[in-house]
Design an enzyme around this catalytic site. Sequence first.
Site, mmCIF file in Angstrom:
data_model
loop_
_atom_site.group_PDB
_atom_site.id
_atom_site.type_symbol
_atom_site.label_atom_id
_atom_site.label_comp_id
_atom_site.label_asym_id
_atom_site.label_seq_id
_atom_site.Cartn_x
_atom_site.Cartn_y
_atom_site.Cartn_z
ATOM 1 N N GLY A 291 0.805 -1.211 0.000
ATOM 2 C CA GLY A 291 0.000 0.000 0.000
ATOM 3 C C GLY A 291 0.841 1.265 0.000
ATOM 4 O O GLY A 291 1.927 1.336 -0.586
ATOM 5 N N SER A 292 0.365 2.273 0.727
ATOM 6 C CA SER A 292 0.993 3.600 0.681
ATOM 7 C C SER A 292 2.379 3.655 1.304
ATOM 8 O O SER A 292 3.065 4.678 1.163
ATOM 9 C CB SER A 292 0.088 4.615 1.384
ATOM 10 O OG SER A 292 -1.137 4.753 0.691
ATOM 11 N N THR A 293 2.819 2.603 1.990
ATOM 12 C CA THR A 293 4.161 2.639 2.577
ATOM 13 C C THR A 293 5.256 2.658 1.512
ATOM 14 O O THR A 293 6.411 2.955 1.832
ATOM 15 C CB THR A 293 4.382 1.429 3.509
ATOM 16 O OG1 THR A 293 4.168 0.217 2.784
ATOM 17 C CG2 THR A 293 3.445 1.490 4.707
ATOM 18 N N SER A 348 -1.333 11.246 1.456
ATOM 19 C CA SER A 348 -1.348 9.910 0.863
ATOM 20 C C SER A 348 -2.239 9.870 -0.376
ATOM 21 O O SER A 348 -3.115 9.003 -0.523
ATOM 22 C CB SER A 348 -1.810 8.865 1.886
ATOM 23 O OG SER A 348 -1.393 7.578 1.516
#
EC number: 3.4.16.4
Length: 583
Positions: A291-293, A348
């Site tokens: 994901g957004s990491t 994000s």
Amino acid sequence: MTGLEGALYPWRFRLVLALLALMVGAISWRIIDLHVIDHDFLQAHGDARSMRHIPIPAHRGLITDRNGEPLAVSTPVITLWANGKELAKARDQWPTLAAALGQEPKGFTQRLEQASEREFMYLVRGLTPEQGEQVLALKVPGVYSLEEFRRFYPAGEVAAHVIGFTDVDDRGREGVELAFDEWLAGVAGKRQVLKDRRGRLIKDVQVSQNAKAGKTLALSIDLRLQYLAHRELRNALIENGAKAGSLVMIDVKTGEVLAMVNQPTYNPNNRRNLQPAAMRNRAMIDVFEPGSTVKPLSMSAALKTGRWKPTDQVEVWPGSLQIGRYTIKDVSKTQGRVLDLTGILINSSNVGMSKVAFDIGGEAIHDLMSNVGFGQDTGLGFPGERVGTLPSHREWRQAETATLSYGYGLSVTAIQLAHAYATLANNGKVLPLSMTRVDNKPEGAQVLPEDVAKTMQGMLQQVIEAPRGVFRAQVPGYHVSGKSGTARKASVGTKGYTANAYRSMFAGFAPSSNPRIAMVVVIDEPSKAGYFGGLVSAPVFSKVMAGSLRLMNITPDNLPPPVDPNAVQPQTADAGGSKGGRI
């Protein structure tokens, strides 16, 4: 007639006598040869029928943490075995023996009856020396003992997934015990003994080969940090009603794994009711879409090209982007029409990240992710470790480029994600990971320009400290850099995603001014207050990072300025109550 034949053929009689004389001579010479000249032959065959070699168990090597705290030790135990033929003659003592061994009499009797024709059978393994002596004191015919070693794990469930365990024969079966089995396992010795025809020991002759103990193994794990991470992760799972979780901590400067914990866990000292799911070292086995990491990596690829600067702006209104039949959406609807690159990370924004990715191309992002270790083995040598997937395409279409840039369409493990953030924190230099203590700092490879890495460190600090940042990840006294992430869980056996099933993640490092620790927290399927990474995983990061920085005596970089005692203090109301004074 016979005497006449003897007289007619005297040579026959002499021939017979000569043959008999030769035979007697040959036998006599063989007797003399065996008993006087070549007596070793008879001795060797006699020994072969009575001389035996009993193995001397080897002491398995000690496993410690980086500070010498024991994580796995070997303790002496007694194994009792029996000669079924001899034991069958002492049937009246079977109930007494069963009681001494703590076994059910009926089942014990059936077992002995089945082995009544065998000369060897295990009665029980792993007794303490005191328990073994109590059974041997009964002097039941046919019951004998062997000296062995049994593994004990002082940290119990706290380090279970890292250390693993050994089987009943003291061979490594999971974790470090298996990965370093050759290093830890000693070489058994031999003791020469004399036994009678029934196998009973007559004389202990000598030690023909000394046992060689296994070597000590010092891990990179810090048991203090391991306990801290274990406690906070367990509490987080309870508070959020989560299914499972993992936490990985890496020393930015050396590549050492300082802590690795998973939930659920198990006690390696008592595995009677062990559930297979509890044995999973999820940090190295479970793969997931990050994901957004991974947006900081995609953004770093953009900065690396030189086409983008942190102040460059991207239009994200109206919060969605249509690519054919595929719609990219932002979770936040209050982020504004235009965001700079830092704002894209803070909010994000999938739309903003996608537009940046379209400009630099999917290959640039793919190459950077590959350079920091995605889709590759970590080199730790752990059994069952998975490498995840990093897709590569001959032609990068917009949908594939966009999904890769904000963390979908690829899969990683928690240890890989932590390694990537450690590389960002180490000014773009990737170091090999190590599960053993590193005494000399390894040489790394520069996979990201140092200026780009430092720029990204500052941008990720703003992700935490900005007004709309992930404030739950803040650590008192320190500047922290990081990024939260939330990803839907792919369904097993079918295409698509499981409804209402998410992974909450947070990845970061501290202190921002001189990073020392990189950490990743992954919580699987939280079900109570919410599921966003900034809500569920960030508080775990904050608590564990705060404790770890203090335990490692790392200098704070965000303390308030000291108060000057000579400075003029604001006037306050005195005891007389001056008019107009304000407190």
